[in-house]
Design an enzyme around this catalytic site. Structure first.
Site, mmCIF file in Angstrom:
data_model
loop_
_atom_site.group_PDB
_atom_site.id
_atom_site.type_symbol
_atom_site.label_atom_id
_atom_site.label_comp_id
_atom_site.label_asym_id
_atom_site.label_seq_id
_atom_site.Cartn_x
_atom_site.Cartn_y
_atom_site.Cartn_z
ATOM 1 N N ASN A 116 47.462 12.857 31.124
ATOM 2 C CA ASN A 116 46.540 13.950 31.382
ATOM 3 C C ASN A 116 46.658 14.977 30.263
ATOM 4 O O ASN A 116 47.749 15.453 29.973
ATOM 5 C CB ASN A 116 46.878 14.604 32.733
ATOM 6 C CG ASN A 116 45.775 15.555 33.169
ATOM 7 O OD1 ASN A 116 45.452 16.501 32.456
ATOM 8 N ND2 ASN A 116 45.190 15.304 34.325
ATOM 9 N N GLY A 176 0.817 -1.222 0.000
ATOM 10 C CA GLY A 176 0.000 0.000 0.000
ATOM 11 C C GLY A 176 0.847 1.268 0.000
ATOM 12 O O GLY A 176 2.034 1.245 0.325
ATOM 13 N N ALA A 190 43.410 21.479 29.573
ATOM 14 C CA ALA A 190 42.275 22.223 29.027
ATOM 15 C C ALA A 190 42.640 22.875 27.696
ATOM 16 O O ALA A 190 43.733 23.393 27.530
ATOM 17 C CB ALA A 190 41.846 23.298 30.019
ATOM 18 N N ARG A 240 32.490 10.356 19.072
ATOM 19 C CA ARG A 240 32.188 9.928 17.704
ATOM 20 C C ARG A 240 32.727 8.523 17.449
ATOM 21 O O ARG A 240 33.458 7.978 18.276
ATOM 22 C CB ARG A 240 32.739 10.966 16.733
ATOM 23 C CG ARG A 240 31.958 12.298 16.835
ATOM 24 C CD ARG A 240 32.672 13.434 16.155
ATOM 25 N NE ARG A 240 33.054 13.091 14.805
ATOM 26 C CZ ARG A 240 34.006 13.726 14.110
ATOM 27 N NH1 ARG A 240 34.666 14.736 14.660
ATOM 28 N NH2 ARG A 240 34.300 13.356 12.899
ATOM 29 N N ARG A 271 -1.487 8.888 3.728
ATOM 30 C CA ARG A 271 -1.651 9.864 4.814
ATOM 31 C C ARG A 271 -0.359 10.146 5.575
ATOM 32 O O ARG A 271 -0.307 11.065 6.381
ATOM 33 C CB ARG A 271 -2.763 9.392 5.775
ATOM 34 C CG ARG A 271 -4.149 9.625 5.214
ATOM 35 C CD ARG A 271 -5.221 9.028 6.093
ATOM 36 N NE ARG A 271 -5.344 7.577 5.887
ATOM 37 C CZ ARG A 271 -6.039 6.775 6.679
ATOM 38 N NH1 ARG A 271 -6.621 7.248 7.765
ATOM 39 N NH2 ARG A 271 -6.119 5.489 6.403
HETATM 40 C C1 UD1 Z 1 -7.898 -3.664 6.212
HETATM 41 C C2 UD1 Z 1 -9.104 -4.587 6.354
HETATM 42 C C3 UD1 Z 1 -9.958 -4.100 7.495
HETATM 43 C C4 UD1 Z 1 -9.144 -4.055 8.760
HETATM 44 C C5 UD1 Z 1 -7.910 -3.218 8.564
HETATM 45 C C6 UD1 Z 1 -6.999 -3.346 9.762
HETATM 46 C C7 UD1 Z 1 -9.569 -5.337 4.066
HETATM 47 C C8 UD1 Z 1 -10.459 -5.214 2.903
HETATM 48 N N1 UD1 Z 1 -9.850 -4.578 5.116
HETATM 49 O O1 UD1 Z 1 -8.423 -2.407 5.881
HETATM 50 O O2 UD1 Z 1 -11.077 -4.945 7.661
HETATM 51 O O3 UD1 Z 1 -9.924 -3.535 9.827
HETATM 52 O O4 UD1 Z 1 -7.159 -3.671 7.422
HETATM 53 O O5 UD1 Z 1 -5.893 -2.499 9.615
HETATM 54 O O6 UD1 Z 1 -8.642 -6.124 4.047
HETATM 55 N N2 UD1 Z 1 -2.244 -3.832 0.895
HETATM 56 C C9 UD1 Z 1 -1.568 -4.418 -0.149
HETATM 57 N N3 UD1 Z 1 -2.138 -4.448 -1.385
HETATM 58 C C10 UD1 Z 1 -3.358 -3.927 -1.630
HETATM 59 C C11 UD1 Z 1 -4.047 -3.337 -0.572
HETATM 60 C C12 UD1 Z 1 -3.473 -3.304 0.689
HETATM 61 O O7 UD1 Z 1 -0.451 -4.910 0.041
HETATM 62 O O8 UD1 Z 1 -3.786 -4.006 -2.786
HETATM 63 C C13 UD1 Z 1 -1.632 -3.815 2.209
HETATM 64 C C14 UD1 Z 1 -1.410 -2.422 2.767
HETATM 65 O O9 UD1 Z 1 -0.107 -1.961 2.443
HETATM 66 C C15 UD1 Z 1 -1.540 -2.651 4.261
HETATM 67 C C16 UD1 Z 1 -2.533 -3.794 4.353
HETATM 68 O O10 UD1 Z 1 -2.527 -4.435 3.106
HETATM 69 O O11 UD1 Z 1 -0.322 -3.054 4.849
HETATM 70 C C17 UD1 Z 1 -3.932 -3.310 4.686
HETATM 71 O O12 UD1 Z 1 -4.351 -2.451 3.661
HETATM 72 P P1 UD1 Z 1 -5.178 -1.138 3.951
HETATM 73 O O13 UD1 Z 1 -5.459 -0.462 2.682
HETATM 74 O O14 UD1 Z 1 -4.519 -0.375 5.032
HETATM 75 O O15 UD1 Z 1 -6.514 -1.807 4.468
HETATM 76 P P2 UD1 Z 1 -7.584 -1.118 5.351
HETATM 77 O O16 UD1 Z 1 -8.482 -0.340 4.495
HETATM 78 O O17 UD1 Z 1 -6.940 -0.469 6.508
#
Ligand code: UD1
Ligand code: CA
Length: 484
Positions: free
Chosen positions: A383, A15, A386, A339, A19
């Site tokens: 020693n 992901g 200073a 260091r 934010r």
């Molecule tokens: C997900 C869960 C939600 C849960 C929450 C907890 C789903 C649909 N929802 O939501 O129920 O309460 O986590 O944190 O699973 N990621 C990928 N590939 C993707 C999408 C996401 O690797 O295509 C990874 C993200 O980097 C992250 C994790 O999966 O590490 C969760 O993804 P995120 O988009 O944060 O899911 P949430 O909407 O938070």
């Protein structure tokens, strides 16, 4: 003899982490000594898996590079387009056709999860022979998270995302932590049936649960004993909250093991640090990286140690140290800067406003005040007065200085490296020492009258920025600009 259970770990880390508003991928942000992903991988160790697959996507190269450093055995798998958590797990499993038994899925941005919780979650799942188990938590504010929907009998009915939930479902305060254990064949089968018929048009891993319930496969919920473990990081404010929670967890564990932490709210100790019982950590102190503190040593207040070891009974007060070794009963500070490569022997001293780099102090050697010590070897009980400066850098090269055992260097001395002050030798205060002082001799070198050697820089430092500046200055000499 029963065979070890076969397991695969999948960590979701593709992901974007929008934010965070960061050029650094979210899962690589640091949290008391490890990246978020690093913490998750350590917790994942409890699975004793045959293989660990990490799904990467956004800034995949950076994440891969980090993995090669912290978990070289983990296999990164690229999810080029983030089509959802279900899609991510499908891609991960495609990369490991040999996976058998249990699949543990972890979110790369849930760093407080304890290894023992992962072990209990897997244990419960496997002993109940379930198709799937989800880690849940009861929270006060479930905003933004998936909800655990239970049936009339209290069993799991499905998991629903907030944006797809009804008003009643939104009122549920039991949330999905995003951490799961599956039977691999049940998981593969259900992943094949996922649709994108939801508010985000993505393949939701969470839909696997409803699909398994539909075909009558056994699924279950494991409620985390400590809901804090399930907290995710979405922005930097949450990262700061988690950092404080982890700080408290780390400090409490050290205090229980016999370390005194005088102000636990201002002691920030990386999870990678080691401390002995009866070490004392005073307020406003950061201990980072591979730092260690032995019994009876007192660190702080107002001190930062990075990759620095401190021996028994030493004191380090208002100091900043990086890559240093501080010997037993040595004393450092206040306002000292150590260091990399600085090694302080037993009972040696680095005092106020002293900077030391790549230097050794023998047993009982002292540099008490206002000095710079670079690339020096200082013998036992020597020693250094200073205001002494070890001039280790001639603008091009760095050289070593040796000060012998029990030598005495008077105040306001400049030692121009390479130079050696022999054992038991003295250097008169205010000297500029450019040649060796033999053992037991007194070296005196006080300038009589200032002498300027013209053109010295051009001749002896050709091609350096100093020579260029000198040339510009002399070219400007006597030049008269023409009026226009
Ligand atoms: C997900 C869960 C939600 C849960 C929450 C907890 C789903 C649909 N929802 O939501 O129920 O309460 O986590 O944190 O699973 N990621 C990928 N590939 C993707 C999408 C996401 O690797 O295509 C990874 C993200 O980097 C992250 C994790 O999966 O590490 C969760 O993804 P995120 O988009 O944060 O899911 P949430 O909407 O938070
Ligand atoms: Ca999330």
């Amino acid at each position: 003899m029963s065979q070890a259970p076969r397991r695969t770990v999948v960590v979701l880390a593709a992901g974007e982490g929008k934010r965070m508003k960061s050029a650094t991928p979210k899962v690589l942000h640091p949290l008391l000594g490890r990246s978020l992903l690093g913490h998750v991988l350590v917790a994942a160790g409890a699975a004793e898996a045959e293989q660990t697959v990490v799904v990467v996507g956004h800034q995949a190269d950076q994440v891969r590079e980090h993995l090669a450093e912290v978990a070289p055995a983990a296999v990164p798998v690229l999810q080029a387009v983030q089509n959802g958590t279900g899609h991510a797990v499908r891609i991960a499993l495609d990369a490991v056709p040999e996976a058998a038994g249990t699949v543990v899925v972890l979110n790369g941005d849930v760093p407080l999860l304890r290894a023992e919780t992962v072990a209990r979650l897997i244990g419960e799942h496997e002993s109940a022979s379930r198709a799937a188990t989800v880690l849940a938590a009861a929270v006060d504010d479930p905003a933004g998270l998936g909800r655990i929907v239970r049936d009339a009998g209290g069993g799991l009915a499905r998991i629903v995302e907030e944006r797809d939930a009804s008003a009643e479902e939104r009122a549920i305060r039991e949330i999905n932590a995003g951490i799961y254990v599956f039977d691999v064949s049940s998981l593969r089968e259900a992943l094949g049936k996922l649709s994108t018929d939801n508010d985000q048009g993505e393949e939701y891993l969470t839909d696997v649960f409803g699909l398994l319930v539909e075909v009558g496969s056994p699924v279950g919920v494991f409620v985390a004993p400590d809901a804090d473990e399930t907290l995710g990081v979405n922005d930097r404010a949450q990262l700061a909250e988690l950092r404080a929670l982890l700080r408290d967890r780390v400090n409490t564990a050290w205090m229980r093991s016999g370390v005194s932490i005088l102000d636990p709210a201002t002691a920030w100790i990386d999870v990678t640090v080691s401390l002995e019982p009866d070490a004392v950590i005073d307020q406003n102190t950061q201990l980072r990286g591979t730092s260690s503190v032995a019994s009876g040593a007192v660190i702080g207040p107002d001190t930062t140690l990075i990759d620095t070891s401190v021996g028994e009974g030493a004191t380090v007060l208002r100091a900043h140290a990086v890559g240093a070794e501080i010997g037993a009963q040595a004393s450092v500070g206040p306002f000292s800067y150590l260091r990399p490569g600085t090694r302080l022997g037993r009972k040696s001293k680095i005092g106020g406003f002293v900077e030391a780099k790549n230097s050794e102090l023998g047993e009982g050697a002292k540099v008490p005040h206002l000095s710079y010590v670079g690339d020096a070897t200082i013998g036992a009980r020597a020693n250094v007065g200073a205001g002494t400066i070890v001039a280790n850098y001639d603008g091009v090269r760095k050289s070593r200085t040796t000060i012998g055992e029990a030598a005495f260097v008077g105040s306001d001395t400049v030692l121009i490296a390479p130079v050696e002050v022999g054992p038991g030798a003295y250097v008169a205060a205010g000297s500029t020492i450019a040649s060796d002082v033999p053992p037991g001799s007194l070296g005196v070198a006080r300038a009589q009258q200032q002498r300027n050697v013209e053109g010295w820089t051009a001749k002896r430092r050709p091609g350096t920025p100093s020579a260029e500046a000198a040339e510009r200055a002399s070219a400007g000499d006597g030049e008269v600009s023409e009026a226009e």
